[in-house]
Design a protein around this motif. Structure first.
Motif, PDB file in Angstrom:
ATOM      1  N   GLY A  44       0.801  -1.216   0.000  1.00  0.00           N
ATOM      2  CA  GLY A  44       0.000   0.000   0.000  1.00  0.00           C
ATOM      3  C   GLY A  44       0.832   1.264   0.000  1.00  0.00           C
ATOM      4  O   GLY A  44       0.801   2.010   0.969  1.00  0.00           O
ATOM      5  N   GLY A 104       5.493   8.508  11.338  1.00  0.00           N
ATOM      6  CA  GLY A 104       4.409   7.911  10.562  1.00  0.00           C
ATOM      7  C   GLY A 104       3.113   8.045  11.330  1.00  0.00           C
ATOM      8  O   GLY A 104       3.091   8.520  12.484  1.00  0.00           O
ATOM      9  N   ALA A 105       2.026   7.610  10.679  1.00  0.00           N
ATOM     10  CA  ALA A 105       0.731   7.591  11.377  1.00  0.00           C
ATOM     11  C   ALA A 105       0.675   6.424  12.354  1.00  0.00           C
ATOM     12  O   ALA A 105      -0.008   6.483  13.373  1.00  0.00           O
ATOM     13  N   LYS A 106       1.397   5.369  12.051  1.00  0.00           N
ATOM     14  CA  LYS A 106       1.318   4.139  12.843  1.00  0.00           C
ATOM     15  C   LYS A 106       1.541   4.331  14.339  1.00  0.00           C
ATOM     16  O   LYS A 106       0.799   3.762  15.139  1.00  0.00           O
ATOM     17  N   PHE A 130      -7.545  -1.935   8.607  1.00  0.00           N
ATOM     18  CA  PHE A 130      -6.079  -1.969   8.700  1.00  0.00           C
ATOM     19  C   PHE A 130      -5.687  -2.866   9.893  1.00  0.00           C
ATOM     20  O   PHE A 130      -6.145  -2.632  11.014  1.00  0.00           O
ATOM     21  N   ASN A 176     -12.037   4.886   9.870  1.00  0.00           N
ATOM     22  CA  ASN A 176     -11.018   5.108   8.842  1.00  0.00           C
ATOM     23  C   ASN A 176     -11.715   5.414   7.516  1.00  0.00           C
ATOM     24  O   ASN A 176     -12.426   4.569   6.988  1.00  0.00           O
ATOM     25  N   ASP A 208      -8.794   7.773  11.578  1.00  0.00           N
ATOM     26  CA  ASP A 208      -7.603   7.574  10.742  1.00  0.00           C
ATOM     27  C   ASP A 208      -7.901   8.137   9.356  1.00  0.00           C
ATOM     28  O   ASP A 208      -8.645   7.544   8.579  1.00  0.00           O
ATOM     29  N   VAL A 210      -5.553   9.100   6.927  1.00  0.00           N
ATOM     30  CA  VAL A 210      -4.309   9.220   6.154  1.00  0.00           C
ATOM     31  C   VAL A 210      -4.549   9.263   4.638  1.00  0.00           C
ATOM     32  O   VAL A 210      -3.651   9.638   3.891  1.00  0.00           O
ATOM     33  N   TYR A 211      -5.759   8.882   4.203  1.00  0.00           N
ATOM     34  CA  TYR A 211      -6.071   8.963   2.757  1.00  0.00           C
ATOM     35  C   TYR A 211      -6.977  10.155   2.446  1.00  0.00           C
ATOM     36  O   TYR A 211      -7.661  10.162   1.410  1.00  0.00           O
ATOM     37  N   SER A 240       2.706   9.894   4.312  1.00  0.00           N
ATOM     38  CA  SER A 240       3.048   8.690   3.532  1.00  0.00           C
ATOM     39  C   SER A 240       2.292   8.591   2.220  1.00  0.00           C
ATOM     40  O   SER A 240       2.887   8.379   1.164  1.00  0.00           O
ATOM     41  N   LYS A 241       0.965   8.735   2.299  1.00  0.00           N
ATOM     42  CA  LYS A 241       0.141   8.448   1.122  1.00  0.00           C
ATOM     43  C   LYS A 241      -0.010   9.686   0.251  1.00  0.00           C
ATOM     44  O   LYS A 241       0.289   9.662  -0.934  1.00  0.00           O
ATOM     45  N   ARG A 249       8.749   8.239   6.991  1.00  0.00           N
ATOM     46  CA  ARG A 249       8.227   7.967   8.324  1.00  0.00           C
ATOM     47  C   ARG A 249       7.879   9.251   9.081  1.00  0.00           C
ATOM     48  O   ARG A 249       8.589   9.659  10.015  1.00  0.00           O
TER      49      ARG A 249
HETATM   50  C1  LIG Z   1      -5.440   3.088   7.168  1.00  0.00           C
HETATM   51  C2  LIG Z   1      -3.978   3.270   7.395  1.00  0.00           C
HETATM   52  N1  LIG Z   1      -3.567   3.921   8.504  1.00  0.00           N
HETATM   53  C3  LIG Z   1      -2.266   4.112   8.758  1.00  0.00           C
HETATM   54  C4  LIG Z   1      -1.294   3.656   7.906  1.00  0.00           C
HETATM   55  C5  LIG Z   1       0.148   3.867   8.257  1.00  0.00           C
HETATM   56  O1  LIG Z   1       0.665   4.982   7.617  1.00  0.00           O
HETATM   57  P1  LIG Z   1       2.121   5.552   7.940  1.00  0.00           P
HETATM   58  O2  LIG Z   1       3.017   5.132   6.811  1.00  0.00           O
HETATM   59  O3  LIG Z   1       1.934   7.042   8.012  1.00  0.00           O
HETATM   60  O4  LIG Z   1       2.570   5.006   9.253  1.00  0.00           O
HETATM   61  C6  LIG Z   1      -1.661   2.969   6.747  1.00  0.00           C
HETATM   62  C7  LIG Z   1      -0.638   2.428   5.840  1.00  0.00           C
HETATM   63  O5  LIG Z   1      -0.870   1.577   5.023  1.00  0.00           O
HETATM   64  C8  LIG Z   1      -3.045   2.778   6.486  1.00  0.00           C
HETATM   65  O6  LIG Z   1      -3.461   2.138   5.390  1.00  0.00           O
END
Ligand SMILES: Cc1ncc(COP(=O)(O)O)c(C=O)c1O
Length: 397
Positions: A44, A104-106, A130, A176, A208, A210-211, A240-241, A249
């Motif tokens: 992804g 990162g978002a993680k 996710f 999300n 969430d 991020v998209y 990231s996206k 990161r």
């Molecule tokens: C829904 C979702 N949240 C968070 C992330 C993590 O993103 P990041 O690379 O910013 O940690 C992803 C990555 O695939 C994702 O799909």
């Protein structure tokens, strides 16, 4: 004395999940090392270069000596830029003091769950969704309560089903949108309904987003924009996206006041800080031109049409049109193949790496996830390979 390595590991490791995308990628790379040709639709991440002005900002910052420790909450410059960006795009005022920066978002997902949940608390999260959500929920010993996303609703949660899962035990609700793995996008009405329901409880929300910039139709909506919701919501976004910066990161979130110090403490205990030259590149991303992002989205839109049309032309396959992100989530139950077997055999026998929907939860078990972060030529070739595989093979191996 020989050490039995297995029994010397922490018991809690059994509760820690993973992301199948990385193991499928490893298997695909192994096949490539053996000389096989594999088309990658498993991972992804946008297959575009990070825009040049962002790279330039990073190298300029490095040369200017921005290569040391910096505050764990993030550089003021980035916290201010992110507060302005989040406020503008979600249409609400956001104070920079409530914006934090992480690798990162993680980390916001993992530490956000660690900071809010006790063992036995219930956490509602999307299924399919996710995989890190469920992993972190299990890690803290909280109870995962999946919220199904049905194909008939274009993979948007049903507020009635949310209501039936909310209780006095609900500590956190994870949403999300646009969604991984389905590409589903929640509209304003469903989010407003969810906000009203959640406000009758004490639950925190982790949204969430991020998209958020990866939307093909309609307008982006955030639950944080609903009245009173920002006070209880971790509003999560990242680089990231949107900016094709997965390897950098860096992510950011606006968080409720009470979570600022706990989250910073997690950062101090784990990563210390995000490299300052990366954060300054982040400032350039949020404040600079969006032409590259727009060009990327134009290309993703063309690929989306190609993939959805191509999948729907295959016998036994049906694919909803995703409204956001860059994933297609076709239902393959009509092929006679189970999705797990099909994903495994497409990689081993047809050279197409995709993910089985079961990697994202029970509800997606009849589906595959295809990331269309690959060229139109490769996507067309992958569709041909899948078609030839389905035409020439029987299930059951
Ligand atoms: C829904 C979702 N949240 C968070 C992330 C993590 O993103 P990041 O690379 O910013 O940690 C992803 C990555 O695939 C994702 O799909």
């Amino acid at each position: 004395m020989t050490i039995d390595q297995g029994t010397r590991l922490a018991d809690s490791l059994a509760r820690l999940g993973t992301e199948t995308a990385f193991s499928v990628l490893a298997r695909a790379r192994e096949l490539e090392r053996q000389g096989r040709d594999v088309i990658h639709l498993e991972i992804g991440e946008p297959d575009f270069d990070t825009p040049a002005h962002i790279c330039d900002a990073a190298t300029a910052a490095m040369r200017a000596g921005q290569t040391h420790y910096c505050p764990s909450a993030g550089l003021v410059e980035l916290r201010e830029a992110a507060a302005e960006y989040l406020g503008r795009t979600r249409r609400l005022p956001i104070a920079p003091e409530r914006v934090l920066v992480a690798n990162g978002a993680k980390p916001f997902l993992f530490f956000g769950i660690l900071a809010t949940c006790n063992p036995g608390d219930e956490v509602i999260y999307p299924d399919p969704g996710f995989p890190i959500y469920e992993s972190a929920i299990n890690w803290v010993g909280a109870t995962p309560v999946p919220l199904p996303l049905h194909e008939e609703r274009d993979f948007v949660f049903d507020p009635d089903e949310l209501e039936s899962r909310l209780s006095s035990r609900t500590k956190l609700v994870i949403l999300n949108s646009p969604q991984n793995p389905t590409g589903g996008v929640a509209g304003r009405n469903d989010l407003a309904a969810a906000a009203r329901l959640i406000q009758q409880t004490d639950a925190w929300v982790l949204s969430d987003e991020v998209y958020s910039e990866m939307l093909y139709e309609g307008e982006f909506a955030s639950i944080a924009s609903e009245p009173g919701m920002l006070e209880r919501t971790i509003l999560l976004d990242g680089f990231s996206k949107t900016f094709a910066m997965t390897g950098w990161r860096c992510g950011y979130a606006a968080v409720p006041d009470a979570l600022v110090d706990p989250l910073v403490r997690f950062f101090v205990n784990s990563t210390s800080c995000v490299p300052p030259f990366i954060q300054l590149a982040g400032v350039a991303a949020l404040t600079g031109p969006m032409d590259d992002v727009e060009a990327m989205m134009r290309e993703f839109r063309a690929r989306r049409a190609l993939v959805v049309e191509g999948l729907n032309a295959l016998p036994g396959v049906s694919c909803r049109t995703p409204l956001g992100a860059f994933y297609a989530f076709p239902n393959v139950s009509g092929t006679g193949f189970g999705a797990d077997e099909l994903a495994r055999r497409l990689l081993d026998e047809a050279g197409v790496a995709v993910l089985a929907g079961s990697a994202f939860g029970q509800v997606g078990r009849d589906n595959l996830r295809l990331s269309y972060a690959n060229s139109q030529a490769n996507l067309a070739a992958a569709l041909e390979r899948i078609g030839a595989f389905l035409a020439g093979n029987e299930p059951g191996r």
